[in-house]
Design an enzyme around this catalytic site. Structure first.
Site, short mmCIF file in Angstrom:
data_model
loop_
_atom_site.label_atom_id
_atom_site.label_comp_id
_atom_site.label_asym_id
_atom_site.label_seq_id
_atom_site.Cartn_x
_atom_site.Cartn_y
_atom_site.Cartn_z
N TYR A 316 0.83 -1.22 0.00
CA TYR A 316 0.00 0.00 0.00
C TYR A 316 0.86 1.27 0.00
O TYR A 316 0.33 2.36 -0.10
CB TYR A 316 -0.92 0.03 1.22
CG TYR A 316 -2.12 -0.90 1.13
CD1 TYR A 316 -2.36 -1.71 0.02
CD2 TYR A 316 -3.06 -0.95 2.17
CE1 TYR A 316 -3.46 -2.55 -0.04
CE2 TYR A 316 -4.17 -1.78 2.10
CZ TYR A 316 -4.37 -2.58 1.00
OH TYR A 316 -5.47 -3.39 0.94
C1 LIG Z 1 -8.40 -2.14 -0.13
S1 LIG Z 1 -9.23 -2.93 1.16
C2 LIG Z 1 -8.82 -4.60 0.89
C3 LIG Z 1 -10.04 -5.50 0.91
C4 LIG Z 1 -10.56 -5.80 2.28
N1 LIG Z 1 -9.78 -6.86 2.89
C5 LIG Z 1 -12.01 -6.18 2.28
O1 LIG Z 1 -12.36 -7.16 2.93
O2 LIG Z 1 -12.82 -5.49 1.69
C6 LIG Z 1 -8.22 -2.39 2.46
C7 LIG Z 1 -8.64 -2.89 3.84
O3 LIG Z 1 -8.38 -4.30 3.95
C8 LIG Z 1 -7.84 -4.60 5.23
N2 LIG Z 1 -6.46 -5.04 5.05
C9 LIG Z 1 -5.73 -4.97 3.92
N3 LIG Z 1 -4.51 -5.50 4.09
C10 LIG Z 1 -4.46 -5.90 5.37
C11 LIG Z 1 -3.46 -6.52 6.17
N4 LIG Z 1 -2.29 -6.83 5.67
N5 LIG Z 1 -3.76 -6.80 7.45
C12 LIG Z 1 -4.95 -6.49 7.97
N6 LIG Z 1 -5.95 -5.90 7.28
C13 LIG Z 1 -5.70 -5.61 5.98
C14 LIG Z 1 -7.90 -3.31 6.03
O4 LIG Z 1 -9.12 -3.29 6.70
C15 LIG Z 1 -7.87 -2.26 4.95
O5 LIG Z 1 -8.44 -1.04 5.37
#
Ligand SMILES: C[S@@+](CC[C@H](N)C(=O)[O-])C[C@H]1O[C@@H](n2cnc3c(N)ncnc32)[C@H](O)[C@@H]1O
Length: 527
Positions: A316
């Site tokens: 990110y």
């Molecule tokens: C772009 S979205 C990715 C899709 C998300 N996982 C979903 O269920 O909709 C970004 C969010 O995913 C979660 N996320 C992404 N990468 C993560 C990680 N490495 N560890 C924990 N949460 C993560 C966080 O809540 C973040 O704000």
């Protein structure tokens, strides 16, 4: 003055410049002005935990945060979420069967899993522009004329709230899948925020809250109240607006930011992870030619090699520290185990903002020299472990404390060359001055935290169940580690002041008046 969506960063601000260029408001890290008050942002102000308001689907997942190890997060994406995600893929004109990835339940909620081996740089999906949610989408919607002239993120935020209750929305599946609760520190309770006492993250979080609240008030008077028939106050309220802001911050990536801000369903299922090894961004814009219906598409490329069945992740932002990850996305990155975490410091960050005090008798000259060299009256430096202060930071510090007999370097005669001269030690007094300023600043900042490094290390080693508490501990420990390292660097520097060469000796040497051992040449001696 409040700044735009992507530069809303206080002086964490550019914890990658801009972490919070929200400007104003006692955010820790600004030296020397706040030297004694650093890191003491008020917790008052009633920022209770917010539930995302509005008409939310009851099937919403609660996405909780991973903490020490991003892969330990307890996240509940249900099987029906995955079915919904598959429906979404079809509805946005992407053929799931042809994709090398598929949506799946992963530890961070929904993610993308590779169906076969993937290579770094390979295209993994392309979402056509017609399926994105952009300012143009909003303009064509029933709220289009009401939001005319608003910033892109405001348009999109209001559209999110408008459209998620539209049963015929082409993004119906997408809206059902958006998490109802976000873990960004923006949504933490006062009690949870108290764990961030003294941190820059707390300052940035409070700045974000203030920013969103101020923006909401403005939007309420400019857009919502004049268009009451369109905007039901029970749907378009501060809580819902904050949620929409959080969704936009956590699901949009370059190049679709700023004026080009867009939500790209499916592409935004990709989670953050360390497997990414490619420095190139994962999101890439492919321009359509217009021929045969070819239109712009957002292409997602693999940033690393992935095995079949492995979760495909992207970085990110390599420059983002854990504090920024916590603020924007609600998680932090670290290693598999506490021991490994204590070794790895790559996401430990502290943004130091230095400024030339207005009351300095040479302030005008100093700011002029800073300006000529691409800096301003105040500059933020992102400090990370293992790197020590940069040459620019040392030069700026020398400029800040330049005084007394060294002040001749500020004269107009030296204007263009001054930066070069002070990029190396100027005088013992000046060099001692920068050490003292930094050591005082570090000490004051470290005293502002509620816990010591040792206490945090012990907490982590004992294991922390509450994911938000883990995020808090990892961030505050990271900031302190950077500060302690900086302190160590300036202590060591202070101890070697006698061994440094200063401006006067350098000049004599340049003029050939000093030999390599630092003795006057005979010619001078004979004078
Ligand atoms: C772009 S979205 C990715 C899709 C998300 N996982 C979903 O269920 O909709 C970004 C969010 O995913 C979660 N996320 C992404 N990468 C993560 C990680 N490495 N560890 C924990 N949460 C993560 C966080 O809540 C973040 O704000």
């Amino acid at each position: 003055m409040l700044h735009d969506f992507y530069h809303i960063q206080g002086e964490w601000g550019n914890f990658h410049h801009g972490f919070v260029e929200i400007l104003g408001g006692g955010v820790p890290g600004r030296w020397p002005r706040d030297m004694s008050t650093m890191s003491r942002s008020s917790l008052l102000g009633g920022h209770g935990r917010r539930e995302a308001a509005g008409r939310l689907s009851s099937s919403r997942r609660r996405v909780t945060v991973s903490s020490l190890n991003v892969s330990t997060s307890s996240v509940e994406a249900t099987n029906s979420d995955i079915k919904e995600a598959e429906t979404l893929v079809g509805s946005i004109g992407v053929a799931l069967d042809n994709l090398p990835v598929k949506p799946a339940r992963v530890q961070s909620g929904i993610g993308l899993i590779s169906k076969r081996e993937l290579w770094r740089g390979e295209e993994i999906l392309a979402v056509p522009r017609k399926s994105w949610i952009t300012v143009a989408t909003v303009k064509e919607s029933p709220i289009g004329s009401a939001v005319e002239g608003q910033r892109p993120w405001v348009c999109l935020a209001l559209f999110l709230l408008w459209e998620r209750s539209n049963l015929n929305s082409p993004w119906k599946s997408y809206f059902k899948l958006l998490p109802a609760e976000l873990n960004s520190t923006l949504f933490w309770s006062d009690e949870e925020l108290a764990e961030l006492q003294g941190t820059q993250l707390l300052g940035s979080t409070l700045s974000f809250k203030e920013f969103v609240e101020t923006e909401f008030e403005r939007v309420r008077s400019e857009v919502l109240v004049p268009n009451m028939a369109l905007f039901d106050p029970s749907v378009f309220n501060l809580e819902a607006f904050s949620w929409a802001f959080g969704i936009l911050r956590s699901r949009t990536f370059p190049p679709l930011t700023g004026e080009d801000l867009a939500l790209v369903p499916l592409a935004d299922f990709i989670n953050h992870g360390a497997a990414a090894s490619d420095a190139r961004p994962s999101w890439e814009l492919r321009k359509g030619t217009g021929f045969f219906g070819s239109q712009d598409a957002l292409v997602v490329r693999a940033q690393g090699d992935f095995r079949a069945g492995q979760e495909v992740v992207m970085d990110y932002g390599a420059e983002k520290g854990n504090g920024q990850l916590a603020l924007e996305y609600g998680f932090v990155e670290s290693a598999e185990s506490t021991a490994a975490f204590l070794q790895s410091q790559s996401r430990d960050c502290f943004t130091l903002t230095l400024e030339i005090p207005e009351g300095d008798r040479f302030a005008d000259d100093k700011v002029d020299i800073a300006d000529i060299n691409g800096f301003g009256a105040s500059v933020s430096f992102d400090l990370v472990c293992g790197q020590g202060p940069s040459e620019d930071m040392l030069t700026y510090l020398r400029l800040m404390v330049l005084d007394g007999p060294d002040a001749f370097l500020l004269e107009a005669l030296f204007r263009d060359a001054a930066w070069g001269h002070i990029s190396l030690p100027v005088s013992r007094e000046n060099e001692e001055g920068i050490c003292t300023a930094m050591l005082d600043g570090c000490r004051a900042a470290l005293e502002g935290y509620g816990t010591s490094v040792d206490e945090d290390v012990r907490l982590l080693a004992a294991g922390i169940d509450d994911p938000r508490l883990k995020v808090a501990v990892v961030v505050r420990l990271g900031e302190k580690r950077v500060l302690q390292e900086l302190q160590g660097w300036f202590e060591a520097h202070l101890a070697r002041l006698d061994k440094l060469e200063y401006y006067a000796e350098r000049r004599l040497r340049d003029l050939g008046l000093l030999d390599d051992k630092g003795f006057m040449t005979p010619w001078v001696f004979n004078e």
